[in-house]
Design a protein around this motif. Structure first.
Motif, short mmCIF file in Angstrom:
data_model
loop_
_atom_site.label_atom_id
_atom_site.label_comp_id
_atom_site.label_asym_id
_atom_site.label_seq_id
_atom_site.Cartn_x
_atom_site.Cartn_y
_atom_site.Cartn_z
N THR A 88 4.29 18.16 11.90
CA THR A 88 3.39 17.03 11.71
C THR A 88 3.13 16.78 10.23
OG1 THR A 88 1.47 18.47 11.92
CG2 THR A 88 2.27 17.42 13.93
N ILE A 89 2.52 15.62 9.95
CA ILE A 89 2.16 15.23 8.59
C ILE A 89 0.70 14.81 8.58
CG2 ILE A 89 2.56 13.61 6.70
CD1 ILE A 89 5.42 13.41 7.50
N ALA A 90 -0.05 15.33 7.63
CA ALA A 90 -1.44 14.90 7.44
C ALA A 90 -1.44 13.86 6.33
CB ALA A 90 -2.32 16.09 7.06
N TRP A 91 -1.96 12.65 6.62
CA TRP A 91 -1.91 11.52 5.68
C TRP A 91 -3.23 11.35 4.94
CZ3 TRP A 91 2.67 9.76 4.56
CH2 TRP A 91 3.68 9.76 5.53
N SER A 92 -3.12 10.93 3.69
CA SER A 92 -4.30 10.57 2.91
C SER A 92 -4.73 9.16 3.30
CB SER A 92 -3.97 10.60 1.41
OG SER A 92 -3.09 9.51 1.08
N LYS B 157 0.83 -1.20 0.00
CA LYS B 157 0.00 0.00 0.00
C LYS B 157 0.87 1.26 0.00
CE LYS B 157 -4.21 -1.80 2.17
NZ LYS B 157 -5.09 -1.42 1.03
N TYR B 158 0.23 2.39 -0.29
CA TYR B 158 0.91 3.68 -0.24
C TYR B 158 0.00 4.70 0.43
CZ TYR B 158 -2.12 5.48 -3.94
OH TYR B 158 -3.21 5.90 -4.66
N LYS B 159 0.61 5.76 0.95
CA LYS B 159 -0.12 6.92 1.45
C LYS B 159 0.62 8.18 1.04
CE LYS B 159 -2.86 5.38 5.42
NZ LYS B 159 -3.20 5.68 6.84
N VAL B 160 -0.14 9.26 0.88
CA VAL B 160 0.44 10.56 0.53
C VAL B 160 0.27 11.49 1.72
CG1 VAL B 160 0.31 12.53 -1.03
CG2 VAL B 160 -0.06 10.22 -1.91
N GLY B 161 1.34 12.17 2.09
CA GLY B 161 1.31 13.04 3.26
C GLY B 161 1.70 14.47 2.93
N THR B 162 1.17 15.40 3.72
CA THR B 162 1.50 16.81 3.59
C THR B 162 2.15 17.28 4.88
OG1 THR B 162 -0.42 17.16 2.15
CG2 THR B 162 0.60 19.12 3.13
N VAL B 163 3.36 17.83 4.76
CA VAL B 163 4.08 18.32 5.93
C VAL B 163 3.53 19.69 6.32
CG1 VAL B 163 6.33 18.98 6.86
CG2 VAL B 163 6.16 17.09 5.24
N THR B 164 3.11 19.81 7.58
CA THR B 164 2.57 21.09 8.04
C THR B 164 3.66 22.00 8.56
OG1 THR B 164 2.13 20.19 10.25
CG2 THR B 164 0.38 20.04 8.62
N GLY B 165 4.81 21.42 8.94
CA GLY B 165 5.93 22.24 9.41
C GLY B 165 5.59 22.93 10.71
N GLY B 166 6.16 24.11 10.91
CA GLY B 166 5.92 24.83 12.15
C GLY B 166 6.54 24.13 13.34
N SER B 167 6.14 24.54 14.54
CA SER B 167 6.73 23.97 15.75
C SER B 167 6.29 22.53 15.99
CB SER B 167 6.34 24.83 16.96
OG SER B 167 4.92 24.90 17.08
N THR B 168 5.15 22.13 15.38
CA THR B 168 4.66 20.78 15.62
C THR B 168 5.30 19.75 14.71
OG1 THR B 168 2.82 21.22 14.13
CG2 THR B 168 2.44 21.60 16.47
#
Length: 395
Positions: free
Chosen positions: A369-373, A356-367
């Protein structure tokens, strides 16, 4: 005639009037046709003024943009500093590298690197010289590390390969990490020696299809006892090499930041990515947010964790865990960064033998974090283990 001046009143002249010291108007206006009037406020022109040249600062001119701009309709997101091109429809879009993909993919003819039994290879591409470097241990001998260099043509043909270079005679059965430092034009290798029970690094210099290696530098001085946990990437923003490895004792993933100097490398302070005993790891670099994306698989339960790291000097700090598939096994996880779409892509194998695969978006900043599809399928049966994910970079 008054003194040296001549006064002309109410006279019409057909032809040219000349005066040795010029003509002085002491009252009224001078009008040339209907378009130009000269009075005490200046020269007033109705229409267009043309001249072979203009002189003066132009500081008080109006209606002129000192820093001209171009307005256009964008096709897709364009960030400040991105190179753009004008499309055939008049829109502008970010310059990227276009890669033609065969579906299904086809491979060119193979080029044998070496006739011995070479295992757990690592490879990296050298864009400055259109070369590829491979490092692997020789299972036909006592598992020493050997390296090979080959040219890559514009048509994608690899080879012929240069002669073998045996640069480490210790027993090095573990998979090495390998990366290219574009700032210093050097290759860096990270490897675990079963003979010394330590993790070492070396800096390589390429000449033609051969490579010479500097003296080994210790990265971690205790037994990490793992065959798949040495990873290296290059941070092009900070010109640093990032090493990720399993630390002995708690067997958790740790990282250090390396600085190449000549044919050697120095390492900063060790930083724990998490405290979970792990047996598989991978890394990628995100040039858009200048972040390190690292994943590790837990030895117990096989859940994969993902962390975003920030490099500062010779230190790296990690954000919180971003589980790829919370509570579920994720075997042989691998990660890459898509510079065209500014996304993280991970690939992993499930308990049911599905890749399987997932696509993530890096939010950066102090946290960090990555939001995953949601997950998508790559292979729905007979998944192939030990694959590695890579993506082309934008031009």
């Amino acid at each position: 005639l008054v003194g040296s001046e001549m006064c002309i009143r109410d006279r019409d002249s057909v032809g040219v009037i000349t005066a040795r010291d010029g003509i002085k108007v002491t009252g009224g206006d001078v009008q040339v046709g209907t378009a130009v009037t000269v009075d005490t406020s200046g020269i007033n022109v109705t229409g267009v003024v043309t001249a072979t040249s203009f002189s003066g600062s132009g500081a008080n001119l109006t209606g002129i943009d000192a820093a001209p701009t171009v307005q256009a309709t964008s096709d897709g997101a364009i960030a400040a500093g991105d190179a753009v091109i004008v499309k055939s429809d008049g829109d502008v879009t970010k310059v990227v590298q276009t890669v033609a993909v065969n579906n299904p993919p086809s491979a060119g003819s193979n080029a044998r690197i070496y006739s011995d039994n070479m295992r757990r290879p690592a490879a990296c591409y050298i864009p400055d010289g259109n070369k590829v470097v491979v490092v692997a241990h020789n299972a036909s001998s006592t598992n020493p590390l050997e390296s090979f260099v080959a040219n890559v043509t514009d048509a994608g043909v690899i080879g012929p390969w240069g002669s073998v270079d045996r640069f480490e005679t210790n027993n090095c059965q573990a998979m090495p990490g390998l990366c290219y430092d574009t700032t210093n034009d050097k290759v860096v290798v990270l490897y675990y020696s079963s003979t010394t029970t330590k993790i070492w690094s070396r800096v390589g210099t390429i000449s033609g299809t051969s490579i010479s290696w500097g003296s080994r530098v210790e990265v971690y001085g205790a037994d990490s006892n793992n065959f798949r946990c040495q990873r290296l990437i290059f941070d092009s923003t900070n010109s640093k090499v990032i090493a990720l490895y399993r630390r002995g004792g708690g067997n958790n993933p740790n990282a250090r930041v390396g600085t190449v100097s000549g044919t050697s490398i120095s390492w900063g302070t060790e930083s724990a990515m998490n405290n979970v005993e792990s047996d598989q790891m991978d890394m990628a670099y995100d040039p858009d947010t200048q972040r390190i994306i690292a994943i590790s698989k837990a030895q117990s339960g096989s859940e994969a964790s993902c962390h975003v790291g920030t490099v500062s000097g010779t230190d790296i700090t990690w954000g919180a865990n971003n589980s790829i598939d919370a509570g579920q096994p994720s075997y042989y996880p691998t990660v890459a960064y898509d510079t065209k779409n500014n996304k993280v892509v991970v690939q992993y194998e499930t308990n049911s033998n599905v890749t399987k695969y997932k696509v993530g978006t890096v939010t950066g900043g102090s946290t960090n974090t990555i939001a995953w599809s949601s997950a998508g399928d790559v292979v729905t049966s007979d998944a192939v283990s030990y694959t590695h994910l890579t993506l082309p970079t934008k031009a």
